[in-house]
Structures are given as C-alpha cells and as structure tokens.
Design a protein around this motif. Structure first.
Motif, PDB file in Angstrom:
ATOM      1  N   GLU A   1       4.147   1.026  -6.608  1.00 46.48           N
ATOM      2  CA  GLU A   1       2.883   1.242  -5.910  1.00 46.48           C
ATOM      3  C   GLU A   1       3.113   2.207  -4.752  1.00 46.48           C
ATOM      4  O   GLU A   1       4.257   2.436  -4.335  1.00 46.48           O
TER       5      GLU A   1
ATOM      6  N   PRO B   1       5.429  -6.121   1.983  1.00 43.18           N
ATOM      7  CA  PRO B   1       4.042  -5.831   1.583  1.00 43.18           C
ATOM      8  C   PRO B   1       3.245  -5.356   2.791  1.00 43.18           C
ATOM      9  O   PRO B   1       3.387  -5.893   3.880  1.00 43.18           O
ATOM     10  N   HIS B   2       2.424  -4.350   2.565  1.00 43.89           N
ATOM     11  CA  HIS B   2       1.676  -3.802   3.691  1.00 43.89           C
ATOM     12  C   HIS B   2       0.698  -4.840   4.223  1.00 43.89           C
ATOM     13  O   HIS B   2      -0.085  -5.425   3.456  1.00 43.89           O
TER      14      HIS B   2
ATOM     15  N   LYS C   1      -2.028  -4.581   5.910  1.00 45.46           N
ATOM     16  CA  LYS C   1      -3.440  -4.199   5.949  1.00 45.46           C
ATOM     17  C   LYS C   1      -3.941  -3.560   4.648  1.00 45.46           C
ATOM     18  O   LYS C   1      -5.114  -3.683   4.309  1.00 45.46           O
ATOM     19  N   LYS C   2      -3.066  -2.854   3.942  1.00 47.23           N
ATOM     20  CA  LYS C   2      -3.493  -2.088   2.766  1.00 47.23           C
ATOM     21  C   LYS C   2      -2.987  -2.769   1.499  1.00 47.23           C
ATOM     22  O   LYS C   2      -1.795  -2.756   1.209  1.00 47.23           O
ATOM     23  N   ARG C   3      -3.912  -3.347   0.792  1.00 46.70           N
ATOM     24  CA  ARG C   3      -3.552  -4.059  -0.426  1.00 46.70           C
ATOM     25  C   ARG C   3      -3.071  -3.069  -1.482  1.00 46.70           C
ATOM     26  O   ARG C   3      -3.606  -1.976  -1.630  1.00 46.70           O
ATOM     27  N   GLY C   4      -2.040  -3.479  -2.236  1.00 49.61           N
ATOM     28  CA  GLY C   4      -1.497  -2.596  -3.268  1.00 49.61           C
ATOM     29  C   GLY C   4      -0.583  -1.529  -2.724  1.00 49.61           C
ATOM     30  O   GLY C   4      -0.268  -0.569  -3.442  1.00 49.61           O
ATOM     31  N   HIS C   5      -0.144  -1.635  -1.468  1.00 48.81           N
ATOM     32  CA  HIS C   5       0.779  -0.686  -0.867  1.00 48.81           C
ATOM     33  C   HIS C   5       1.987  -1.444  -0.313  1.00 48.81           C
ATOM     34  O   HIS C   5       1.901  -2.637   0.014  1.00 48.81           O
TER      35      HIS C   5
END
Length: 1006
Positions: free
Chosen positions: A36, A77-78, A80-84
């Motif tokens: 991702e 895992p980020h 604030k930004k899902r999928g990042h």
C-alpha cells in the motif's frame, strides 16, 4: 512485520559496511510485504539533538527521551490515513567528529531527501547564521543530485527540484526566545521565513550568507517550523533517560503533539518523478537503486532512478501476477472440463491477476509494455492448460474405453464371434457399446478422438471376423446386390428430375432477363430519338449525327435480344451447375460396390458398405433432391427470407438482432445480411453483428478482418455461408478464412469452398464468426458500396449535410442505417469497385457546396461505428445533386457516378429494435453546452472510446493535444455527432463513473 501492527524495534535500513553503503536485507524484506502507499518521514540533524524522541512520538510510543539505533527505520499503520503505512527514517547524527567522514554525511542527507515525503531537520537553540552554516548539506544537493538524465551539473531548474523534493520541517529544540518581531508576535513559520530572508548585495561574503538560505527557498516548496521549549528543568535534565512523560514540561508536550498532528495530517504519500505514488515494495527497491548509484560513484539521477525502479517493480509485478494466475487456475479448474468452462475460468483468473496483483504492484507502465508481456505469458499458460485439459480428457476417455469394451474384448479373445452370424453379432455389439461409451463421455472434449482411435484399431479384427462369417445364403447375397442397384437407379432418377427443374428455371430466368434488357434498350432508344429530333430542330446537325450512331447501335442490340436464345447455352449452364454442386460420391459407388458384384456379396459387409454410402451422401447434404439444391448460396432454389428484428435484453438496446424461424431443411438466404444458412431441419436462428477487438487476431499471424463479426445462435445443425466482398483477379481464391471465437479462444477454419460471393464453412457449433484475410497475400480490389445519409440542421443554420460512406460491400446496410437512424437514408445505386488503402476524392456537381475532406484513404471498416467518409454541406433548399468519386487526388479514374440524386425522396430504413428515444443520446444532445463548461473528464472518456474503437486514433490525438478541458470536451462532443448512439451511451457511462454528481444533476434519469 505485518502491516497491521507495530514493529517490535527499529531496523537498520542502510548501513555503512567498510566505508560503503548497502541496504540491509532484513529491512528490505519488511518493506517488500507493504503493498500500500507509504508516507515516509525522515528525521535528520546533528548528533545528540534529540532526534530519537521525535521518532518515538511519531511511532506512537509514550516513553520519554530515548536513544535508538542510527539510520533506523520503523513502519506503523498510518494513524490518520486508512490504507497507508507510515515509514519513519532516522539518520545517524550528522557532524559526528568520531566518525570523521564528511562525504558520508552528505550522502546520508541526500538519501533522506530523496526517500522521504517529509524531511524533518532537528537542531538546538535558534535559527541563526551558525545553524544555517551547519546545514551546508543543502548547498551540495545540486552537486550530487540531477533531476533529468541529460542535464549536466547545475543545469536542472530549481522548479524541478522543488517538484520532486519533500516538505521541509525545521524542529528547533530548547528554544528559549520569545517569538516577536519588534512589538508584534510572530508565528514559528514567520520566524523561519525571516531567518531565510536574503541579504541584498553581490559580494562574496553576501553570497556565502545567502547560499544556504537560497537553497532552502528554491528546493523546498513547503516549509514549516516548530519550536520546542526545554523538556524539563535544569535539575531533571541530568536524568533525562529516567523521566516519565508526566514529568516532562506541559508546554513541551503540547508542542510535540502539535508537531505529530501536522505530520499525520499533512505529510503526503511518497511520490517520484512523474507523480507516481510508491508502495513499501517500491521504496525498498528505490533505496537499492540510489545506494547502488552511490557505490558506483555516480550522480544520483531521479529520472534514471524512476526508470530503474519501474523495470524492477514491473518485472516483479509480472512474475507475481503470473504466479497468481497459475495458482488460481489450478485451484478453480480441476481437469478435465469443458473448453467453454475452462475459458470462463481463465477469463476470471486473468482479470483477477491483472486487477488484484499487477495493477497494485506495477509502476509507471505508461506504454503498457509489461501489461502486454503479462497478457502474452497468461495466454501461453492458458494454452498449456488447454493442452493439459485435452490430455486429462484423453486419459479419462481411454479408461472408459477399456471399461466399456472389456466385455467385447473378452468375447473376441475366447472366439465367441468365430461362427456363422458372428460378424453381425460383432457389429451389433460394437454399435451398442459405442453408444454406451458416448453416453458416458459426451462431456469430454477428446471423446470422439479416443473412440476413433479404438475403432480404427479394431478394423482388422472386424475384417477377420467377417471373412469367417458364412451366414449369408446365395439368395441373400443376390438380394443385397439388387438393393444396391435399385438405390443407384433411384438416385439417377432424382438427378434427372433435378436437371429438368434446373433447365426449366434457367429458361424462365433467361427469358425474363432478355425481356428486361429489350425493354431497357427500347426505352433508351426512344429517349435518344427524341433527343436527335430536338437537336435537328435547333440546328445541331453534327451532334444529331453522333447521336444517330448511338441509335443504330441500340437498334442492333435490341434486334439481338429479340432473337430466341440458343438452348445449348441453357444446357451448358446446367452442366456447369452440376459440376459445381454435385458431390463426387457417385463415381465412388461403383468402386465401393465392385467387390460385391465381382464376388457375389459374400457377407453382411454389403449392408455396411451401403450404410457408408448413404452416410456420405447425408453428410454432404445430398440425401435427396432438395438437399442437392441447397449446397450453394447461388443455388436457384435458395429461399430468400427477411428476418424479424427482435430485442432479447439490454445488450440489444442499440443493436439489430435478427430472428429466423426455419420451417424445414433447406438453404435460406437473409435479405438484410446476405448470410446463407444450410439447415438440416426446422429450428430457430438468432444472429447479430457484434463489436469486437481486431487486436485479438494479433497472436494468430498476419491476418486482418474481411467482414463483420456475427454472433449466431442456432437450435438446429447448419452450414454457414458468409458473404465476402473480394474481387479475385483469377480462379485462385486463396486468402480468405473464417475466425471462430468461443470465449477467449480463436480458431481459424479453412473454407470448404469460396465462390464469387460467399465463403462456405463446415461448423461444429455456433457462436461468433468473422471473415479474415491473410495479410501476407496481396489484397485485391473489393466490391464496395456508397451509402448516403442526409442530416438536416435547424432552420437557423439554413443548410443540410449529406454524409457519404464508402464501405465494403458485405457490410449490411441495415447495420449502418441503425447507427444513423436519425438521419434520412438516401436510396440510390451504391455498388462500386474500391481498393483498400487507396485515396479517393468526392466531387459534387452542385455549385454552392462544400466537400470535406478533399481526399480520404479507404479503409476496410466493419463496425461497430460507421463514420462518414465525406461530408457535403448544401443549402437547405437544394433538392437534387450529382456526385462522383475518383480514385486519385488529381485526375483519377471515376469509380462511381450518379448524375441525379434526389434529396427529397423517401427511403426505407431500419428502425432500432428498442425505443428510438435513447436517454443517453438525449442527455448528450440536450446538455452539450453545460458539459463543455463543467465536465473535466473528457480525456478519460476519450481513452475509453478509443479502447473500444468508437473514435479514431487521429481524433483521440486531437483531443489529447487540446490544452483546456473545455476544448477537449468540445472536440469530443463533435466526434460523438458521427459516432452513433453506442458512442453516446459509452460517453455517459464513463462520465458518470468519473463525475457522478454532474451527471446526477443534469440527468437524474440516467
């Protein structure tokens, strides 16, 4: 490390091994599993300035100040930004005297700049000239980094660096000053910009002062500053590593939280030159590319790095996608199975491999080189799977053969058939077991191949059994021979009857043709006589004499056609038809029966010989007179039918589907498409012209389409005659074949015969068929057609447009009429001879008219869209014109001419099978002006239309070259005017995918 959780500890990404940098395999493996987008934050700065604390805070750890490993990386895992994924890079402290390698620090700083999307520079105290001098690494960036591959030192524009360099964040630690400028309070960002203010002047000292400031201003478009107070009191600072978070200064913690929130919310995913977002896998590969360039003592070139990264990433994407495809095929396709089902599974697995694996892993494959490579490898794997399917089917069928015929084999072994009547018993058993075998293997693709192999192996044994069989008496033998003779006599009577009918038909046909020609000659003669009298009255003697010569010739020709025709011509024609259409099995019958007549028919084999002859006749379609008359599209007893237009579902919304209910066996010619069906019995035939991608022929050698693609669904067995338009220069009619499409499979069928008008093929099943031309052979001229459609504009325009279409002769007029059903079809004699890839020009005899384009190259266009070749702009009051087409731009040969074309005459047309008011067409026609002003996805729509051959490559290039979205949309809408309803439907579909709010606002009914 899993993407969903924290790493247990930082891992060294790049280390210094014996004075050379290298990427650690352990860290590379961690990045490789991140598929991702990644947000990369690097923290750099002088040693012992507290960089590790910032890293820990960003990683979500609540401990106080801690020292961590140098040049370490962490992945979380980020927040604030899902999928990042948030990737944190910390460099070893710059300026460490114990290390003593200034060049090493420069490369570390360069790598931090190139690998990160946000660069955090950590320092102590204040931002003054000393602090900026310590940041001298920024002044050396242009010496070690180039953006373009062909740029020399200092040749890159600062804008190039600004576009590719990260956001710059300066974290000032232990800041004790008050943020004021005079009497006014300022922000930390204003403090940074004030520190970077350039000093006027051009002296060497001034240049040295301005250099680091200018570099920071020119290279980093986004700059941010955070100032941190001291984290604890002077007394507690002595035991910093033992302090808990509660013991830290509240203002310091507040600033730390503000810093982290900014990084989380405003740090963008890492991109490279060209704007491509990279994943963790690509980040690891990019680090290796940069480190290898440093080890080779080369300048770091961003453009070359992207090319190298794309190659590495795409090769890996192809391998992974191919492996995924093979795994899915093995999982979903237990062999053997029906080819149609295997083809469907192949299509699903291929789509999943491309969408779920290749699309997510590929990088910057703008020319689709690696996409095509993947498709080719998938196709090869599919072919191997098809071969494995055939082998698996063969093995199962061989097992069934052994099981089914085991009883017969045992009886052969024990001599049970070696007795009078044994041969008949053997044949009965063989027939019954063959039926049993077929019932058990009807779904196997190799069923008949295995059975035929077995039966051929038993032919010798059957002959041996037959030779010992003495069950037939002399009377039975004579009876069998007489029956065979009667069969031949009956066939000869049928042949005589057919010849008589054929002769009578030809006589009537030739008589009608003679009368028609004679009437035509009389009409022309009458007109010329009146013309001559008018010329004489006006005193044009010379012109009248010339016309008299024509009159004399017409009288002679009329006299010739007044004479009765010779009967020998009829018999010659019948003889030719017999030679063309009668099969060669009659000469073979005496050969088959000769042993019986010679030997007196010693066994039951005479029955089987007769069956063989009857089957050969039946397979050839000649079991009676009616079938003899159904072997050619040119046959006089072919029944012409006009099919019914039906709609079977949404897929026929903008297409003709033809339906023909066959009442009995025979040969039937479609009046709209010229397709000919040779039916073996009653049944229903549904067929239509479908869109397709001629690129499917690329893997089959040098072939190109030679006709429309027909999708045919027939409930009864039939043969198919496809119309062609090729004018062959001699008797040799090589070059045409038929491509048969089933799913993603393409089979090339060689024709049984090619006539002047049709290609005859013997088919096993019905689906999609198209004529193809072998490209390696010379393409002769073709039968073409000129179709005219009149488009009347509004009264305000005071003009109308005549669209002139040059098309191959085997394109059904009904299909062209459907695509242009809102225009008036002008019916006229359309036939002409054309050469593919030759330029033609159109001339209009009307004085005030405009023809565009002046010349056009004729291409073999078989749909799905039929764009006009020429447009003639006429005054709205013009009711009659004359047109000519020439085969060269200047002074060419006239290939088509019509002196009078009435633009007011009503013409028959084919209405669309569904409602004529198509919502998508109404949407485009109604909201064109609003779409030009507001739609922004014109290029995406054009790409989709081009991929489906709905617009030409030239028009797509014009749209692509347009500078503004409004101009792109204007060109696209102009193109849709001649693209038919299909193009407008696709336009609305893609527009709704890209701009749903706009489409819902303007057309909520779509």
């Amino acid at each position: 490390m899993a993407c969903g959780g924290f790493m247990s500890a930082p891992v060294c990404l790049i280390e210094n091994e014996n004075g050379k940098l290298r990427v650690r395999k352990e860290a590379k493996k961690i990045l490789d599993v991140i598929n991702e987008p990644v947000v990369v934050v690097s923290v750099v700065g002088l040693y012992r300035t507290g960089k590790s604390y910032l890293m820990n805070r960003l990683a979500g750890k609540k401990s106080a100040l801690m020292n961590q490993r140098p040049k370490a990386s962490g992945c979380v895992p980020h927040p604030k930004k899902r999928g990042h994924t948030l990737v944190l890079l910390e460099t070893k402290g710059l300026g460490d005297m114990a290390k003593g390698d200034e060049k090493h620090d420069t490369w570390i700083f360069c790598l931090a700049v190139l690998l990160s999307s946000t660069l955090v520079y950590n320092s102590l105290g204040v931002i003054d000239n000393t602090a900026l001098e310590k940041l001298h690494y920024v002044t050396e960036l242009t010496e070690n980094i180039h953006v373009k591959a062909d740029a020399g030192q200092h040749e890159d524009d600062s804008a190039d660096f600004m576009r590719d360099f990260p956001t710059f964040v300066w974290a000032v630690r232990d800041f004790t000053l008050e943020l004021r400028m005079g009497d006014e309070r300022i922000t930390s960002d204003e403090y940074l910009e004030y520190a970077l203010k350039l000093k006027p002047g051009s002296s060497h000292r001034t240049e040295q002062y301005n250099l680091p400031r200018r570099c920071l201003r020119d290279f980093f478009a986004v700059r941010k500053c955070f100032v941190f107070p001291r984290p604890a009191s002077t007394q507690n600072m002595q035991r910093m590593e033992q302090l808990t978070e509660k013991e830290l200064d509240s203002e310091f913690l507040e600033q730390a939280n503000t810093f982290c929130n900014y990084i989380y919310n405003y740090s963008e995913p890492k991109t490279v030159t060209g704007g491509c977002t990279i994943t963790g896998t690509a980040l690891g590969n990019l680090a290796e590319v940069y480190v290898e360039a440093i080890r080779s003592k080369n300048v770091l070139c961003l453009e070359n790095a992207v090319m190298s990264l794309a190659k590495i990433q795409n090769i890996h994407a192809v391998e992974e996608a191919l492996q995924f495809y093979v795994t899915e095929m093995l999982r979903m396709a237990p062999l053997p199975m029906q080819p149609e089902r295997l083809s469907g599974i192949h299509k699903i697995a291929a789509k999943m491999a491309i969408a779920e694996v290749f699309s997510t892993m590929s990088f910057n494959d703008s020319n689709q080189i690696y996409h095509r490579e993947l498709m080719e490898k998938i196709y090869n794997e599919y072919q191997d799977m098809c071969q494995q399917n055939r082998e698996a089917s063969r093995k199962q069928c061989e097992e069934v053969v052994r099981d089914v015929f085991d009883k017969m084999e045992n009886r052969i072994s024990d001599g049970s058939y070696q007795k009078p009547g044994g041969y008949r018993q053997y044949r009965d058993t063989l027939t019954q077991l063959t039926s049993d075998y077929r019932a058990r293997t009807h779904s196997q693709i190799m069923s008949e191949d295995v059975l035929n192999k077995y039966l051929r192996a038993k032919e010798e044994i059957g002959c041996m059994i037959q030779q010992t069989d003495q069950s037939l008496t002399a009377a039975e033998q004579e009876k069998e021979v007489q029956r065979l003779k009667n069969e031949i006599l009956e066939w000869e009577r049928d042949q005589e009857e057919w010849t008589r009918h054929r002769t009578e038909h030809l006589i009537r046909q030739m008589d009608r043709e003679q009368k028609r020609i004679r009437r035509e000659k009389e009409r022309v003669l009458e007109v010329n006589v009146k013309k001559r009298e008018a010329l004489l009255q006006r005193g044009f003697q010379q012109e009248a004499d010339q016309l008299q010569c024509e009159i004399d010739n017409l009288k002679a020709e009329k006299q010739k056609y007044s004479q009765p025709f010779m009967m020998s011509n009829v018999f010659d024609a019948v003889s030719t038809v017999e030679t063309s259409f009668l099969p060669g099995f009659i000469p073979n019958l005496p050969g088959l029966l000769k042993p019986l007549w010679k030997k007196g028919a010693q066994s039951d084999e005479s029955q089987f010989l007769l069956q063989h002859s009857e089957e050969e006749c039946s397979d050839s379609g000649f079991n009676d007179c009616s079938s003899l008359k159904a072997q050619s599209s040119a046959h006089p007893f072919t029944k012409v039918f006009t099919p019914e237009l039906v709609q079977r579902g949404d897929e026929d919304k903008h297409n003709n589907t033809y339906r023909f209910v066959c009442p009995h066996a025979g040969q039937f010619h479609c009046s709209l498409t010229s397709l000919v069906f040779v039916m073996e019995g009653e049944g229903e035939v549904l067929y239509r012209v479908v869109s397709w991608d001629p690129g499917l022929l690329e893997g089959l050698g040098q072939m190109k389409p030679a006709g429309p693609l027909y999708n045919i669904d027939c409930s009864a067995k039939s043969r198919l005659h496809l119309p062609h338009c090729v004018i062959f220069p001699d008797e040799n009619k090589d070059g045409l074949a038929v491509a048969h499409f089933t799913g993603d499979n393409v089979e090339i069928i060689q024709p049984l015969k090619v006539t002047e008008t049709h290609v005859m093929v013997d088919i096993r099943d019905l689906s999609c068929f198209v004529l193809v031309w072998i490209r390696s052979k010379f393409i002769p001229r073709i039968d073409g057609q000129v179709l005219l459609f009149l488009r009347t504009l509004t009264h305000e325009h005071k003009e109308k447009i005549l669209n002139v279409h040059l098309l191959p002769g085997n394109v059904p007029i009904s299909e062209v009429q459907l695509k242009h059903h809102k225009k008036s079809y002008i019916e006229t004699s359309s036939q002409c001879c054309l050469f593919p890839d030759r330029k033609y020009r159109l001339c209009c005899q009307q004085e005030k008219c405009i023809v565009q384009p002046k010349t056009q190259t004729f291409k073999l266009n078989f749909g799905p869209n039929y764009h006009p070749t020429f447009e003639v702009f006429l005054d709205v009051n013009v009711e009659e014109i004359g047109l000519s087409i020439f085969d060269k731009p200047k002074k060419g040969k006239e290939v088509w001419h019509r002196q009078r074309i009435l633009l007011t005459a009503p013409s028959k047309s084919v209405e669309p099978p569904a409602q004529t008011r198509i919502p998508e067409t109404e949407f485009v026609n109604t909201h064109g002006d609003k779409l030009i002003k507001r739609a922004l996805s014109g290029m995406a729509v054009a790409d989709s239309l081009k991929s489906k051959n709905m617009i030409t490559r030239e028009m797509w290039s014009k749209i692509h070259a347009a500078e503004t979205p409004q101009e792109k949309m204007r060109l696209l809408l102009d193109t849709l005017e001649s693209g038919g309803d299909d193009a407008k439907v696709e336009f609305c579909k893609v527009l709704k995918e890209n701009e749903p709010h706009l489409v819902n606002e303007l057309g909520p009914h779509l």
